[in-house]
Design a protein around this motif. Structure first.
Motif, PDB file in Angstrom:
ATOM      1  N   GLN A 137      18.861  39.865  43.749  1.00  0.00           N
ATOM      2  CA  GLN A 137      18.133  41.127  43.817  1.00  0.00           C
ATOM      3  C   GLN A 137      17.545  41.309  45.216  1.00  0.00           C
ATOM      4  O   GLN A 137      17.130  40.354  45.866  1.00  0.00           O
ATOM      5  N   PHE A 138      17.510  42.560  45.669  1.00  0.00           N
ATOM      6  CA  PHE A 138      16.915  42.859  46.963  1.00  0.00           C
ATOM      7  C   PHE A 138      15.405  42.633  46.905  1.00  0.00           C
ATOM      8  O   PHE A 138      14.785  42.790  45.853  1.00  0.00           O
ATOM      9  N   ILE A 139      14.826  42.276  48.046  1.00  0.00           N
ATOM     10  CA  ILE A 139      13.381  42.084  48.084  1.00  0.00           C
ATOM     11  C   ILE A 139      12.699  43.446  48.198  1.00  0.00           C
ATOM     12  O   ILE A 139      13.265  44.401  48.729  1.00  0.00           O
ATOM     13  N   THR A 140      11.498  43.523  47.689  1.00  0.00           N
ATOM     14  CA  THR A 140      10.721  44.763  47.739  1.00  0.00           C
ATOM     15  C   THR A 140       9.835  44.760  48.978  1.00  0.00           C
ATOM     16  O   THR A 140       9.643  43.727  49.630  1.00  0.00           O
ATOM     17  N   THR A 141       9.297  45.932  49.297  1.00  0.00           N
ATOM     18  CA  THR A 141       8.403  46.019  50.457  1.00  0.00           C
ATOM     19  C   THR A 141       7.151  45.176  50.234  1.00  0.00           C
ATOM     20  O   THR A 141       6.619  44.584  51.175  1.00  0.00           O
ATOM     21  N   ALA A 142       6.688  45.131  48.979  1.00  0.00           N
ATOM     22  CA  ALA A 142       5.497  44.324  48.691  1.00  0.00           C
ATOM     23  C   ALA A 142       5.783  42.841  48.926  1.00  0.00           C
ATOM     24  O   ALA A 142       4.937  42.113  49.482  1.00  0.00           O
ATOM     25  N   GLU A 143       6.971  42.389  48.526  1.00  0.00           N
ATOM     26  CA  GLU A 143       7.332  40.993  48.761  1.00  0.00           C
ATOM     27  C   GLU A 143       7.462  40.717  50.254  1.00  0.00           C
ATOM     28  O   GLU A 143       7.044  39.668  50.744  1.00  0.00           O
ATOM     29  N   PHE A 144       8.052  41.675  50.983  1.00  0.00           N
ATOM     30  CA  PHE A 144       8.206  41.496  52.430  1.00  0.00           C
ATOM     31  C   PHE A 144       6.843  41.387  53.107  1.00  0.00           C
ATOM     32  O   PHE A 144       6.645  40.565  54.003  1.00  0.00           O
ATOM     33  N   ASP A 145       5.901  42.230  52.675  1.00  0.00           N
ATOM     34  CA  ASP A 145       4.555  42.179  53.265  1.00  0.00           C
ATOM     35  C   ASP A 145       3.868  40.851  52.953  1.00  0.00           C
ATOM     36  O   ASP A 145       2.989  40.420  53.700  1.00  0.00           O
ATOM     37  N   GLY A 146       4.258  40.212  51.834  1.00  0.00           N
ATOM     38  CA  GLY A 146       3.633  38.945  51.456  1.00  0.00           C
ATOM     39  C   GLY A 146       4.212  37.738  52.162  1.00  0.00           C
ATOM     40  O   GLY A 146       3.698  36.629  52.022  1.00  0.00           O
ATOM     41  N   VAL A 147       5.299  37.925  52.922  1.00  0.00           N
ATOM     42  CA  VAL A 147       5.897  36.802  53.656  1.00  0.00           C
ATOM     43  C   VAL A 147       5.036  36.512  54.879  1.00  0.00           C
ATOM     44  O   VAL A 147       4.683  37.428  55.624  1.00  0.00           O
ATOM     45  N   PRO A 148       4.657  35.251  55.107  1.00  0.00           N
ATOM     46  CA  PRO A 148       3.827  34.927  56.279  1.00  0.00           C
ATOM     47  C   PRO A 148       4.485  35.389  57.576  1.00  0.00           C
ATOM     48  O   PRO A 148       5.707  35.337  57.722  1.00  0.00           O
ATOM     49  N   ALA A 149       3.662  35.821  58.513  1.00  0.00           N
ATOM     50  CA  ALA A 149       4.183  36.360  59.776  1.00  0.00           C
ATOM     51  C   ALA A 149       4.983  35.317  60.549  1.00  0.00           C
ATOM     52  O   ALA A 149       5.997  35.632  61.168  1.00  0.00           O
ATOM     53  N   TYR A 150       4.518  34.054  60.510  1.00  0.00           N
ATOM     54  CA  TYR A 150       5.229  33.022  61.264  1.00  0.00           C
ATOM     55  C   TYR A 150       6.630  32.802  60.700  1.00  0.00           C
ATOM     56  O   TYR A 150       7.536  32.364  61.423  1.00  0.00           O
ATOM     57  N   MET A 151       6.823  33.121  59.413  1.00  0.00           N
ATOM     58  CA  MET A 151       8.111  32.879  58.774  1.00  0.00           C
ATOM     59  C   MET A 151       9.114  33.992  59.073  1.00  0.00           C
ATOM     60  O   MET A 151      10.289  33.729  59.365  1.00  0.00           O
ATOM     61  N   LYS A 152       8.652  35.241  59.038  1.00  0.00           N
ATOM     62  CA  LYS A 152       9.594  36.351  59.243  1.00  0.00           C
ATOM     63  C   LYS A 152       9.735  36.745  60.701  1.00  0.00           C
ATOM     64  O   LYS A 152      10.660  37.502  61.046  1.00  0.00           O
ATOM     65  N   SER A 153       8.834  36.255  61.572  1.00  0.00           N
ATOM     66  CA  SER A 153       8.955  36.511  63.004  1.00  0.00           C
ATOM     67  C   SER A 153       9.144  38.011  63.248  1.00  0.00           C
ATOM     68  O   SER A 153       8.347  38.813  62.812  1.00  0.00           O
ATOM     69  N   ARG A 154      10.253  38.374  63.910  1.00  0.00           N
ATOM     70  CA  ARG A 154      10.500  39.798  64.194  1.00  0.00           C
ATOM     71  C   ARG A 154      11.527  40.410  63.257  1.00  0.00           C
ATOM     72  O   ARG A 154      12.030  41.501  63.489  1.00  0.00           O
ATOM     73  N   LEU A 155      11.875  39.708  62.195  1.00  0.00           N
ATOM     74  CA  LEU A 155      12.838  40.237  61.233  1.00  0.00           C
ATOM     75  C   LEU A 155      12.249  41.427  60.485  1.00  0.00           C
ATOM     76  O   LEU A 155      11.057  41.464  60.191  1.00  0.00           O
ATOM     77  N   THR A 156      13.099  42.374  60.166  1.00  0.00           N
ATOM     78  CA  THR A 156      12.652  43.554  59.430  1.00  0.00           C
ATOM     79  C   THR A 156      13.070  43.458  57.968  1.00  0.00           C
ATOM     80  O   THR A 156      13.936  42.661  57.598  1.00  0.00           O
ATOM     81  N   TYR A 157      12.457  44.305  57.178  1.00  0.00           N
ATOM     82  CA  TYR A 157      12.748  44.382  55.739  1.00  0.00           C
ATOM     83  C   TYR A 157      14.229  44.680  55.501  1.00  0.00           C
ATOM     84  O   TYR A 157      14.889  44.050  54.669  1.00  0.00           O
ATOM     85  N   CYS A 158      14.775  45.623  56.251  1.00  0.00           N
ATOM     86  CA  CYS A 158      16.180  46.010  56.054  1.00  0.00           C
ATOM     87  C   CYS A 158      17.140  44.916  56.503  1.00  0.00           C
ATOM     88  O   CYS A 158      18.203  44.742  55.905  1.00  0.00           O
ATOM     89  N   GLN A 159      16.794  44.172  57.550  1.00  0.00           N
ATOM     90  CA  GLN A 159      17.672  43.088  58.009  1.00  0.00           C
ATOM     91  C   GLN A 159      17.821  42.018  56.934  1.00  0.00           C
ATOM     92  O   GLN A 159      18.912  41.480  56.721  1.00  0.00           O
ATOM     93  N   ILE A 160      16.730  41.717  56.237  1.00  0.00           N
ATOM     94  CA  ILE A 160      16.782  40.702  55.182  1.00  0.00           C
ATOM     95  C   ILE A 160      17.641  41.197  54.019  1.00  0.00           C
ATOM     96  O   ILE A 160      18.478  40.466  53.485  1.00  0.00           O
ATOM     97  N   ASN A 161      17.462  42.454  53.630  1.00  0.00           N
ATOM     98  CA  ASN A 161      18.264  42.988  52.519  1.00  0.00           C
ATOM     99  C   ASN A 161      19.734  43.133  52.895  1.00  0.00           C
ATOM    100  O   ASN A 161      20.611  43.060  52.036  1.00  0.00           O
ATOM    101  N   ASP A 162      20.011  43.343  54.185  1.00  0.00           N
ATOM    102  CA  ASP A 162      21.415  43.379  54.623  1.00  0.00           C
ATOM    103  C   ASP A 162      22.074  42.021  54.419  1.00  0.00           C
ATOM    104  O   ASP A 162      23.247  41.935  54.037  1.00  0.00           O
ATOM    105  N   VAL A 163      21.327  40.944  54.688  1.00  0.00           N
ATOM    106  CA  VAL A 163      21.869  39.605  54.474  1.00  0.00           C
ATOM    107  C   VAL A 163      22.070  39.351  52.977  1.00  0.00           C
ATOM    108  O   VAL A 163      23.058  38.736  52.559  1.00  0.00           O
ATOM    109  N   ILE A 164      21.140  39.832  52.146  1.00  0.00           N
ATOM    110  CA  ILE A 164      21.297  39.693  50.694  1.00  0.00           C
ATOM    111  C   ILE A 164      22.586  40.389  50.235  1.00  0.00           C
ATOM    112  O   ILE A 164      23.328  39.878  49.397  1.00  0.00           O
ATOM    113  N   LYS A 165      22.856  41.560  50.809  1.00  0.00           N
ATOM    114  CA  LYS A 165      24.082  42.286  50.460  1.00  0.00           C
ATOM    115  C   LYS A 165      25.313  41.451  50.784  1.00  0.00           C
ATOM    116  O   LYS A 165      26.266  41.391  49.994  1.00  0.00           O
TER     117      LYS A 165
END
Length: 254
Positions: A137-165
């Motif tokens: 399942q794709f991640i939601t915006t709320a889940e993306f906001d809950g990811v620690p900043a050090y973990m997601k760095s400069r990755l965007t919400y759409c980039q992560i869902n593109d990888v899920i696809k």
């Protein structure tokens, strides 16, 4: 020519002036009384840089939202035009069916004549039950906001869902081969099938998983550092888990 020389001299003098300023600041930095101040300034610069990075991510996200809303508005406008067209061209009356279809096909039947029985139409065989392939399942915006900043760095919400696809593409491609009849497989698919079987363990039985070889075979993704950073985020969001063994890491869809 003289103008070019003047510009060159001005450029060189500007660089020399900058070097003098840098040397002056470096000498000031050796002053014990100013070290604490410079350290605080450095901390503030780091905080401002992190804040700018967050602003950049938010701007990218808002641009993507804005683009999606524009596409939605265009689609709604087209639908509205279609509805208006239908509304303006409603016929004054609609034909009504007054005769049953079975009689309409045979309008001249004599009730005294025997009616030939129609041959029953054989029912089609029900299709074979299709096996469902579990996708991530794709991640939601709320889940993306809950990811620690050090973990997601400069990755965007759409980039992560593109990888899920892309991961889902690999999962579907793999298990379509797993569920295919062996008699209809090509030699290449049989080799893949055998690899899939060899990668199974008791911990993955009945579960859907892929390995890096599947990413390489079925997607355009590269298993580089950025890819593994996104895998960490997906583990954090409980989209997948890892099963290791035999020198192989299996990414299990949860």
């Amino acid at each position: 020519m003289a103008s070019d020389l003047e510009l060159l001299c001005a450029y060189v003098n500007e660089k020399i002036g900058n070097i003098k300023k840098i040397l002056s600041l470096r000498n000031l930095g050796q002053d014990p009384a100013l070290k604490t101040t410079f350290r605080k300034i450095g901390d503030e610069i780091v905080m401002v840089n992190e804040l700018l990075n967050q602003f950049e991510l938010e701007i990218q996200y808002q641009e993507q939202i804005n683009s999606s809303l524009k596409e939605l508005c265009e689609s709604l406008e087209e639908e509205f035009k279609d509805v208006e067209h239908l509304k303006e061209h409603i016929p004054s009356h609609l034909p009504q069916v007054t005769v049953a279809q079975s009689l309409a096909d045979k309008p001249n039947l004599d009730p005294k004549e025997p009616v030939e029985a129609e041959e029953p139409v054989l029912a089609k065989k029900p299709p074979k039950e299709q096996r469902i392939i579990k996708e991530m399942q794709f991640i939601t915006t709320a889940e993306f906001d809950g990811v620690p900043a050090y973990m997601k760095s400069r990755l965007t919400y759409c980039q992560i869902n593109d990888v899920i696809k892309e991961i889902n593409k690999a999962v579907v491609s793999k298990y379509k081969i797993m569920y295919q009849s062996k008699a209809s497989m090509s030699s290449a698919k049989r080799n893949l099938y055998q690899r899939f079987i060899n990668e199974e363990t008791k911990d993955t039985k009945g579960r859907f998983f892929i390995v890096e070889a599947d990413i390489k075979d079925f997607t355009a993704l590269k298993a580089d550092k950025r890819f593994h950073v996104i895998l960490n985020i997906l583990r954090h969001c409980q989209r997948l888990s890892e099963v290791r063994g035999g020198g192989l890491t299996r990414y299990v869809i949860t």
